[in-house]
Structure formats: structure tokens, C-alpha cells
Design an enzyme around this catalytic site. Structure first.
Site, PDB file in Angstrom:
ATOM      1  N   ASP A 117      19.805   2.763 -38.824  1.00  0.00           N
ATOM      2  CA  ASP A 117      20.586   1.925 -39.731  1.00  0.00           C
ATOM      3  C   ASP A 117      19.715   0.786 -40.240  1.00  0.00           C
ATOM      4  O   ASP A 117      18.932   0.204 -39.475  1.00  0.00           O
ATOM      5  CB  ASP A 117      21.820   1.373 -39.014  1.00  0.00           C
ATOM      6  N   HIS A 124      24.084  -9.638 -48.351  1.00  0.00           N
ATOM      7  CA  HIS A 124      24.562  -9.602 -46.969  1.00  0.00           C
ATOM      8  C   HIS A 124      23.619 -10.369 -46.049  1.00  0.00           C
ATOM      9  O   HIS A 124      24.063 -11.153 -45.192  1.00  0.00           O
ATOM     10  CB  HIS A 124      24.682  -8.151 -46.504  1.00  0.00           C
ATOM     11  N   GLU A 191      31.391  -2.295 -41.311  1.00  0.00           N
ATOM     12  CA  GLU A 191      30.325  -2.492 -42.281  1.00  0.00           C
ATOM     13  C   GLU A 191      30.391  -1.337 -43.272  1.00  0.00           C
ATOM     14  O   GLU A 191      30.239  -0.177 -42.895  1.00  0.00           O
ATOM     15  CB  GLU A 191      28.953  -2.567 -41.611  1.00  0.00           C
ATOM     16  N   GLU A 193      28.961   1.014 -45.718  1.00  0.00           N
ATOM     17  CA  GLU A 193      27.605   1.473 -45.940  1.00  0.00           C
ATOM     18  C   GLU A 193      27.601   2.835 -46.623  1.00  0.00           C
ATOM     19  O   GLU A 193      28.644   3.491 -46.762  1.00  0.00           O
ATOM     20  CB  GLU A 193      26.838   1.578 -44.614  1.00  0.00           C
ATOM     21  N   ASP A 225      29.776   1.446 -40.251  1.00  0.00           N
ATOM     22  CA  ASP A 225      29.050   1.069 -39.043  1.00  0.00           C
ATOM     23  C   ASP A 225      29.890   0.035 -38.291  1.00  0.00           C
ATOM     24  O   ASP A 225      29.718  -1.169 -38.450  1.00  0.00           O
ATOM     25  CB  ASP A 225      27.685   0.488 -39.433  1.00  0.00           C
ATOM     26  N   ARG A 229      31.121  -7.970 -33.101  1.00  0.00           N
ATOM     27  CA  ARG A 229      30.299  -9.139 -33.399  1.00  0.00           C
ATOM     28  C   ARG A 229      30.098 -10.055 -32.193  1.00  0.00           C
ATOM     29  O   ARG A 229      29.033 -10.679 -32.080  1.00  0.00           O
ATOM     30  CB  ARG A 229      30.942  -9.935 -34.544  1.00  0.00           C
ATOM     31  N   GLN A 232      27.550  -8.366 -30.023  1.00  0.00           N
ATOM     32  CA  GLN A 232      26.274  -8.401 -30.739  1.00  0.00           C
ATOM     33  C   GLN A 232      25.612  -9.777 -30.630  1.00  0.00           C
ATOM     34  O   GLN A 232      24.393  -9.876 -30.420  1.00  0.00           O
ATOM     35  CB  GLN A 232      26.499  -8.042 -32.208  1.00  0.00           C
ATOM     36  N   LYS A 245      26.911  -1.783 -31.462  1.00  0.00           N
ATOM     37  CA  LYS A 245      26.890  -0.819 -32.559  1.00  0.00           C
ATOM     38  C   LYS A 245      27.030   0.627 -32.087  1.00  0.00           C
ATOM     39  O   LYS A 245      27.462   1.491 -32.848  1.00  0.00           O
ATOM     40  CB  LYS A 245      25.561  -0.943 -33.318  1.00  0.00           C
ATOM     41  N   THR A 249      30.135   5.319 -35.086  1.00  0.00           N
ATOM     42  CA  THR A 249      29.780   5.229 -36.502  1.00  0.00           C
ATOM     43  C   THR A 249      30.546   6.334 -37.217  1.00  0.00           C
ATOM     44  O   THR A 249      30.413   7.504 -36.851  1.00  0.00           O
ATOM     45  CB  THR A 249      28.268   5.433 -36.719  1.00  0.00           C
ATOM     46  N   THR A 338      24.932  -2.872 -44.490  1.00  0.00           N
ATOM     47  CA  THR A 338      26.127  -3.369 -45.164  1.00  0.00           C
ATOM     48  C   THR A 338      25.874  -3.577 -46.648  1.00  0.00           C
ATOM     49  O   THR A 338      24.880  -4.196 -47.047  1.00  0.00           O
ATOM     50  CB  THR A 338      26.577  -4.699 -44.541  1.00  0.00           C
ATOM     51  N   GLU A 352      31.453 -11.554 -43.264  1.00  0.00           N
ATOM     52  CA  GLU A 352      31.245 -12.288 -44.508  1.00  0.00           C
ATOM     53  C   GLU A 352      32.570 -12.669 -45.180  1.00  0.00           C
ATOM     54  O   GLU A 352      32.725 -13.790 -45.665  1.00  0.00           O
ATOM     55  CB  GLU A 352      30.423 -11.445 -45.480  1.00  0.00           C
TER      56      GLU A 352
END
Length: 403
Positions: A117, A124, A191, A193, A225, A229, A232, A245, A249, A338, A352
Site C-alpha cells: 500500500d 492526504h 481509506e 483507494e 484500506d 487510527r 496505528q 492495517k 482490506t 488514500t 481528514e
């Protein structure tokens, strides 16, 4: 109305024909299909009925044999399929091989070999930098304009659209807490993608140049994805994403071949820093794609990220991924990172959109900072097609279950 007679402007017409793997609900036997409107054509059965030399590739339970066959075969098979579904004299033969989407089960269309990824949207990256490094003079890290940043994910947890996503657990630590705690993620995010699917493998020790992109990449699909957070934030220093992550997916059940997107090719944003030769695409053909993505939570659109704004292209990502001699395998999947645009309604993740929870989204069923149990996230997209048409990308959807 015959399934061959599609409404005007249908984004899944003969100009598109994305590939998937399906089974009839009463049989369970998987085989390759192509989408036509709201039906799926049994491509393998059609190939056998019409004496195609490619029947062996299309009667498999996965797309991998077709992916491995290479660009010449991809083009031949696509040409045959287009001819079959547009030839009125073949309708009687093919009609029994067309099944309503509501009558079939869709499966992960290919066996994923490796998963990588990237982090290719400047909008972003700048937004994330402003959130996590608000006092920095430049929210982009120094290397960002020189190479496509990426990480290796977990191929075994790539799942097809419609698969439920169990909220992951792990360690998390608040900035002021004395020690980490363990439990379900409280900041589960998405995310938006685009995923690129590798067909033709490469030899270890031989990098794939920018010009090799269309020789090796079969097609693309939407990709979500999923990201925890809070997990992470605690684990990613110094080696980057891991458990935040690797739990899931999601990809679409339909892979759109690159040939179907020729009309959607565009130049990427202007390069602001000189690129090393292996990434320098200033003199090549346009390598970006004009894909219009929509992100919906519980049926309510919260964002419309434009893929045309991505700074790093899929060709550059492939070149960088192999420049050290790493080989490609059939079924490799790599995500764009993203997709976010310059406007607030074009941000491709809740990090975001809510500015890390500071500005909750107002949804018909209540406010959201991050995802709640029961939420359904759906990504959909279209691209400009030939003669003013639209090329639809198969949606990718997933429901969050309690962990």
C-alpha cells in the site's frame, strides 16, 4: 427487456466488461464471469459454446491463470467478449449463460500473492501532516516528493466486497496516559483507494521500468484500506503500520481491465521536484487516471475524492516497488493510498474529514467522528469512457461488526 439491451448510458455496457468470479447460489462451483449491466455472463461457458481457444483460462475458479497469460492474451480475450455480447446472431446461444447479479454469489476474484500500500496523494499527506505535526514548517516529510512512500501489508486478509469487518483489537495509548491499554479500536477508519492487480510476473533482480506498467498490470479495482487510527498512532514508530492495517482490506468483486480505461487517462499533477531517472515520467504517455470516487456511510455520501489529483502514478509505484530487484508475482495487489482532493468534501478518510475527531460529521443517523458498530461503508466510482460514456467500477462495501 433483454439483458443485452441496456439502458442508454449504462456504465457496465460492452465498453466496460469487468472481470469477476461467481457461483450460482445452488451450485457453489466458481467460474470466471464478466459483468454486463446488472447481469453476469458465464465467460467460461460462453467460450466453450463458441469454440474459443481461451476457454481453458475462463473456466477456472480464479482469474489468476488469465492474469498470468499476458497482455496479448488479455487483449484477445477482451476483443472476443466484446464481439460476443454485441453480435445479435449470438444472443440465442449466450442468453442462457447470462445470470442476474441477484442470483449469484460473488467471490474474491483472484488469489492475492503480495499486498503493498502506498501514500500517493499530496493532499492526504499534507492533511495528515497538519493533524499530527501542526507546528511543522512543512507538513510533508522531506522524502515525500522524491519517492512513492509505501509499506507491505498482509495479503491473507484481503477480502471481497460484502465481507463483514470485525472491529480489531490491539494496544493503544493516549498521549497523557502512563501506559498502553488493550481493547477494541475506538478510532476505526476507512481509506478510499484504488488497487492495481498484477498479471504478468517479473524476474527477481530485474526492475520494471515505467514503460512496463501496461505489460504487467492487468487492471484495477476500488479498495478500502480499513485503519485503526488509535492502534496505528501507538505502534507505527519507528517501522510503520502493522496491526492497525493488517486486519482487513476490502476490494471490489470486479476488476476493470486497463484497456477499458484508455479514455480516462490523464497527466498527473505538475512535478515540483526533479525526479530520479527511474521515476521521471515527464516525457512519457499520461499515466494518471480520471476516476471519480464516492464514499458513503450508511448510504449517505460523505466524500467525493478525485483520483486525477494523485501525485504519484501507478506506473511510478510499480517502478519504485521493483527498482531494488524485487520481483512481481501474478496476483500481486498494490493500493494507491488514500485518495484525497484539495476541497474538504474530497477527503478520502474520516481522519481528514473530521480532522481526527475534532469536527464530527453530521449524518442522518447521528454524528460520526470514527466508525461505529453496524456502520456500512461503500465506495463507488466511475471514469470517462469512449464517446462520452461512463465506465463504472465495481463498488466495495463492508459492515463493521463489534470486536
Amino acid at each position: 427487456m433483454s439483458p443485452f439491451d441496456l439502458p442508454e448510458g449504462d456504465p457496465f455496457g460492452p465498453h466496460n466488461l469487468p472481470y469477476g468470479v461467481f457461483s450460482l447460489r445452488d451450485s457453489g462451483q466458481r467460474t470466471v464471469g464478466v459483468r454486463l449491466g446488472d447481469h453476469v455472463l458465464d465467460a467460461g461457458a460462453a467460450a466453450r459454446a463458441l469454440g474459443s481457444p481461451h476457454a481453458g483460462l475462463l473456466t477456472r475458479p480464479t482469474l489468476n491463470p488469465l492474469l498470468a497469460a499476458g497482455r496479448t492474451t488479455w487483449s484477445e480475450v477482451r476483443g472476443s467478449l466484446t464481439e460476443w455480447v454485441t453480435d445479435p446472431s449470438l444472443r440465442e446461444t449466450l442468453a442462457p449463460l447470462l445470470h442476474p447479479l441477484s442470483s449469484v454469489a460473488l467471490h474474491l476474484p483472484f488469489e492475492v500473492a503480495d499486498y503493498v500500500d502506498f501514500y500517493a496523494s499530496e493532499h492526504h499527506a499534507r492533511n495528515a501532516g497538519a493533524i499530527f505535526r501542526p507546528d511543522a514548517a512543512d507538513t510533508l516529510l522531506p522524502n515525500w516528493k522524491h519517492l512513492p512512500i509505501g509499506y507491505h501489508g498482509r495479503a491473507g486478509t484481503v477480502v471481497v466486497s460484502g465481507t463483514d469487518i470485525v472491529r480489531p483489537s490491539g494496544q493503544r495509548k493516549a498521549p497523557t496516559a502512563p501506559a498502553p491499554v488493550f481493547g477494541p479500536s475506538a478510532r476505526l477508519d476507512i481509506e478510499a483507494e484504488v488497487g492495481f492487480v498484477v498479471g504478468t510476473p517479473s524476474q527477481q533482480g530485474r526492475p520494471v521500468p515505467l514503460s512496463g506498467f501496461r505489460e504487467h498490470v492487468f487492471g484495477l479495482c476500488l479498495l478500502n484500506d480499513w485503519s485503526a487510527r488509535d492502534i496505528q498512532a501507538w505502534e507505527y514508530v519507528p517501522l510503520g503500520p502493522f496491526l492497525a492495517k493488517s486486519f482487513a482490506t476490502s476490494v471490489s468483486a470486479w476488476i476493470t481491465p486497463l484497456e477499458a480505461l484508455d479514455a480516462a487517462r490523464v497527466s498527473p499533477p505538475e512535478r515540483t521536484h526533479p525526479l530520479l531517472p527511474y521515476l521521471d515520467d515527464t516525457s512519457g504517455e499520461p499515466a494518471g487516471y480520471d476516476l471519480r470516487i464516492s464514499v458513503a456511510v450508511n448510504g449517505h455520501v460523505v466524500s467525493e475524492p478525485p483520483f486525477s489529483t494523485m501525485y504519484w502514478t501507478a506506473a511510478q509505484q510499480l517502478a519504485h516497488m521493483t527498482v531494488n530487484g524485487a520481483s512481481l508475482r501474478t496476483g500481486d495487489l498494490y493500493g494507491s493510498g488514500t485518495v484525497s482532493g484539495p476541497a474538504e468534501h474530497q477527503r478520502g478518510c474520516l481522519l481528514e474529514l473530521t480532522w481526527n475527531g475534532r469536527d464530527p460529521l453530521e449524518l442522518p443517523d447521528g454524528k460520526r467522528t470514527y466508525l461505529e458498530d453496524g456502520d456500512v461503508v461503500t465506495l463507488s466510482a466511475w471514469a470517462p469512457g469512449p464517446d462520452g460514456s461512463r465506465v463504472g467500477l465495481g463498488e466495495v462495501s463492508g459492515r463493521v461488526l463489534a470486536g
